[in-house]
Design a protein around this motif. Sequence first.
Motif, mmCIF file in Angstrom:
data_model
loop_
_atom_site.group_PDB
_atom_site.id
_atom_site.type_symbol
_atom_site.label_atom_id
_atom_site.label_comp_id
_atom_site.label_asym_id
_atom_site.label_seq_id
_atom_site.Cartn_x
_atom_site.Cartn_y
_atom_site.Cartn_z
ATOM 1 N N GLN A 78 0.857 -1.191 0.000
ATOM 2 C CA GLN A 78 0.000 0.000 0.000
ATOM 3 C C GLN A 78 0.889 1.235 0.000
ATOM 4 O O GLN A 78 1.663 1.433 0.925
ATOM 5 C CB GLN A 78 -0.865 0.012 1.258
ATOM 6 C CG GLN A 78 -1.715 -1.227 1.420
ATOM 7 C CD GLN A 78 -2.355 -1.310 2.793
ATOM 8 O OE1 GLN A 78 -1.977 -0.582 3.714
ATOM 9 N NE2 GLN A 78 -3.320 -2.190 2.942
ATOM 10 N N VAL A 80 0.854 4.777 0.667
ATOM 11 C CA VAL A 80 -0.132 5.554 1.433
ATOM 12 C C VAL A 80 -0.042 7.045 1.114
ATOM 13 O O VAL A 80 1.019 7.653 1.252
ATOM 14 C CB VAL A 80 0.095 5.344 2.949
ATOM 15 C CG1 VAL A 80 -0.915 6.147 3.748
ATOM 16 C CG2 VAL A 80 -0.006 3.868 3.297
ATOM 17 N N TYR A 90 -4.765 4.720 -0.247
ATOM 18 C CA TYR A 90 -3.476 4.143 -0.647
ATOM 19 C C TYR A 90 -3.621 3.527 -2.023
ATOM 20 O O TYR A 90 -4.716 3.165 -2.443
ATOM 21 C CB TYR A 90 -2.970 3.086 0.355
ATOM 22 C CG TYR A 90 -3.920 1.951 0.614
ATOM 23 C CD1 TYR A 90 -3.961 0.838 -0.225
ATOM 24 C CD2 TYR A 90 -4.765 1.961 1.720
ATOM 25 C CE1 TYR A 90 -4.827 -0.207 0.030
ATOM 26 C CE2 TYR A 90 -5.634 0.909 1.982
ATOM 27 C CZ TYR A 90 -5.663 -0.168 1.122
ATOM 28 O OH TYR A 90 -6.524 -1.201 1.350
ATOM 29 N N PRO A 270 4.963 6.185 3.004
ATOM 30 C CA PRO A 270 5.367 4.818 3.304
ATOM 31 C C PRO A 270 4.719 3.809 2.359
ATOM 32 O O PRO A 270 3.688 4.092 1.756
ATOM 33 C CB PRO A 270 4.844 4.627 4.726
ATOM 34 C CG PRO A 270 3.662 5.535 4.815
ATOM 35 C CD PRO A 270 3.960 6.706 3.937
ATOM 36 N N SER B 243 -4.491 2.005 7.436
ATOM 37 C CA SER B 243 -4.736 1.880 5.996
ATOM 38 C C SER B 243 -6.204 1.595 5.704
ATOM 39 O O SER B 243 -6.798 2.200 4.812
ATOM 40 C CB SER B 243 -3.899 0.742 5.408
ATOM 41 O OG SER B 243 -2.569 1.133 5.289
ATOM 42 N N GLN B 290 3.712 3.652 10.319
ATOM 43 C CA GLN B 290 3.873 3.694 8.859
ATOM 44 C C GLN B 290 4.888 4.750 8.445
ATOM 45 O O GLN B 290 5.777 4.501 7.634
ATOM 46 C CB GLN B 290 2.539 4.035 8.179
ATOM 47 C CG GLN B 290 1.551 2.883 8.151
ATOM 48 C CD GLN B 290 0.242 3.273 7.482
ATOM 49 O OE1 GLN B 290 -0.114 4.443 7.424
ATOM 50 N NE2 GLN B 290 -0.473 2.292 6.983
ATOM 51 N N PHE B 291 4.743 5.939 9.008
ATOM 52 C CA PHE B 291 5.543 7.070 8.532
ATOM 53 C C PHE B 291 6.850 7.258 9.297
ATOM 54 O O PHE B 291 7.833 7.711 8.728
ATOM 55 C CB PHE B 291 4.733 8.378 8.622
ATOM 56 C CG PHE B 291 3.678 8.516 7.549
ATOM 57 C CD1 PHE B 291 3.947 9.215 6.375
ATOM 58 C CD2 PHE B 291 2.434 7.945 7.705
ATOM 59 C CE1 PHE B 291 2.980 9.341 5.383
ATOM 60 C CE2 PHE B 291 1.464 8.072 6.712
ATOM 61 C CZ PHE B 291 1.743 8.774 5.553
ATOM 62 N N TYR B 294 8.847 2.680 10.610
ATOM 63 C CA TYR B 294 8.565 1.547 9.729
ATOM 64 C C TYR B 294 9.379 0.320 10.115
ATOM 65 O O TYR B 294 8.916 -0.817 10.013
ATOM 66 C CB TYR B 294 8.826 1.940 8.273
ATOM 67 C CG TYR B 294 8.344 0.893 7.310
ATOM 68 C CD1 TYR B 294 6.989 0.749 7.042
ATOM 69 C CD2 TYR B 294 9.236 0.014 6.706
ATOM 70 C CE1 TYR B 294 6.530 -0.235 6.202
ATOM 71 C CE2 TYR B 294 8.787 -0.974 5.850
ATOM 72 C CZ TYR B 294 7.430 -1.086 5.597
ATOM 73 O OH TYR B 294 6.980 -2.079 4.758
#
Lengths: 476, 403
Positions: A78, A80, A90, A270, B243, B290-291, B294
């Motif tokens: 994904q 994003v 995403y 990411p 997500s 995520q950002f 990771y």
Amino acid sequence: MTYDAVIGLEIHVELNTPTKLFCDCPNRPGDPPNTHICPACLWLPGALPRLSRAVVEKAVTACLALNCTVQKYSAFDQKVYYYPDLPKGYQLSQHHRPLARNGFLNIDTETGELKRLRIHHIHLEEDVAKLVHETEGRTSVGLVDFNRAGTPLIEIVTEPDIRTPEEAVAFLKRLLTRIRYTGASECSLEKGSMRVDANISIRPKGSDVFNTKVEVKNMNSIQHVKDAVAYEIQRQTELMEKGTPIVLHTRLWDPEKQATLAMRGKFAGPCVPDPCVPAIEVDDAWLAGKKAALPEMPDLRQERFVTGFGLALDEARAISRERDVADFFEAAADAGAHPRKAANWIISQLVPALKELDLTLSRVPLTPERFATLIRLLDADEINGAAARTVLVKMLSQDQPPEALVDAHGFRQVSDTRALEAIAEKIMADHPSDVQDYRSGNPKVMGFFMGRAMKAAQGKANPKRMKEILIRKLSQ
Amino acid sequence: MESSVFSFTPSPSDHPVENALRVAVQPNMSCRGWPADAGSKALENYTALEDAFVIAQLKQANAVIAGTTCMSELGFGLVNDTGARAVTEDLADAALITDYIGESRAAAAKAGIFGFKPSWGRMSRRGLAGLVPSMETWGITARRVSEIRQIMQMVCVFDDQDFSMRPEPLPDFDLSRSFQNQAPVIGVAQGYEQRLNPNEARAWNTALSALKTAGCEIRPVHLPDPGLFSLAHHIIAAVEASSSAGKYDGVRYGHRTDACADWNQMYLKTRGESFGTLIKTFLFQGAYFQFQQYEAFEQACRARGKLMDQTLTALADLDGIAGLTLGEHSDPPAAQTIEDIYEGFGFTLPANLTGLPAVHIPGLARHGRKDFGVHIMGKLFKDPDLLALARFLETVTSKAGAA
């Protein structure tokens, strides 16, 4: 100081599968807005993606055509970010485990040398929706067309091996020719089935460092790529010479201004492994089958046309550029057409006529056999070149053999010696002073006699035979 | 009373079969034409376009979908959840509860009924508006194991549109093994009792005695540190939730804020107004990994793989691995923060992380007035065997109760 450019390309190619990447919606993004949508490509709550086998097959074929190593395992991630054209926050792409790696294409450089340009990897990804900005009315609105959401793309990422705009163009031409040969995509920048982004940096000649690069987008033709890359090299060179630092960002090519314009900071979000799409595992036997089924690529075909059909290199290159044209040529030659004559007629007459009428060989009733017959008629002086051109154009729309069209329009040439002699004798009798002129040593008068003769024969006289007879009679 | 259990009930004409199995569902389980807001403003006024695969199977087997119960926002945790109440108040024979971390088993434990989470990949997830794709399943709560088996028999049909389903012959829940002639072998983590507080340990000893009396062989097994399960679950689930919730942007459905200067403001405001504090916190945590972290997410994924391997190895010669369902101080329905959630569901979440089937059995681990519940994880895709074991223990419990 002189500088070298370091150029890498990221090329998105839209695969022409019947359906989208993760659902059964038709892959026809140009149709009326929002007519090809479903819970899966709209990502409604509870919808699950289902990977299309047909997409994977076409993508693998394209990877093989670009000399890549297809990976045993690949998987989706994904990517994003938020944007209104992305309906789930995403994009499904293959960041960590791409479909293929380590490809290459050979190009001929401006200096005539063979250069290998490497492909870092090729990955599959879904396209996003299309945004339409409606500015009429008091309040401008942004509309979203989801027909394109989820259509299948491959992204080809090159190594930074390209050094000039010309090399970039040569690479793209080679690439699109090979992918078109596989039938995986039309690869048209103009129609949007291929999009090219260029990453460009410069460095002092002889240096091997990689400086900050700038991404250039919105190049809608091969010529745009050439112009935009050349502009960007010049722009960065001027900055470098002024001592202005180059900043990582994205620029858009403006073809009217012939300039790149700053767009935004480069996105670096990411990429997280996706838990909803199955990983792709490529079976060895299946891959071997795909390799075996790969069509003969244009460079090999070009060679074979030179050695097997006696074409000149330029003719062979032009004929083998598009697979349907090359197939047509080969079938016409097999059907008895003189290869070089057929190649010349295809390059100089057939392809331009198709282009003018916006047609392709698959959409016209003309067959290679009929084309071969036309070439034979021409070769045997049964018709002249002008008639052959007219018949060829008619065969693009009429489902009739060339003989029928030749007879229906009275195009068959008069080659009968007696009839042609009679024409010659009458003209000579009507123009005695011109006869005298010719016999006094003025050969230019022959043009006058030929014109009169062809007019008298209503254009149907075999010009070669007519000229022979005139020369013989005038010389008596 | 009924109206506080169900958020939506169909008109009576929608009940075509008498004496059919009544199943309560949650409003994130798509029933065509029914409201499906998943307990969140983010899906305000959203109506399901089609039946979820599981719902379609239930209808085809003549089960009656009794209505949608109230649920926590997007089904994470049990705040406001009324699924188990639909069963205990006899408004349904079974209630389906989305299970990310143990919700169905914990709800059952609080209600004194059975709760079951199937193997991940045994039931199609199509039509389940979930949050944590790699862990979520439909959980089933019911008063008896027989209703759970009945539902499993109805819904375990291969769905070729859900890749997580295993393309193999589906199990027959009526032909599963019986423990009448061969005693079950139950594994218990080495040192398990030392991790419990005194009251929990007393309840656990009661359960062990009951299991032994029923003829079960109790075998100590080596299992990884439970804290690792919790940590890996937390990081991975938060990332997946971040997500998954990305699609709730107010563009196509759900709550959308008033006009904003630009789309970026529209997103920020819409999403800010759409989610409650618990979900917002979880999504922020996921976005953080995520950002910003990771690497930690990658480590959690690797750890998950090892934890799965170790658990499967431990299960090799066992019929199940047992422990308590609830801790003494855990109160899942009251868990309003992420910390409370991971505290309250600590005993049930390993089954979600590993994808293993798990069942909550009431009545075996009592201490005082509290029933801590026995939680058993079975072998992957051996759901019928685990339910057979639950049925065996149900018989034991009812005999003990009768005695």
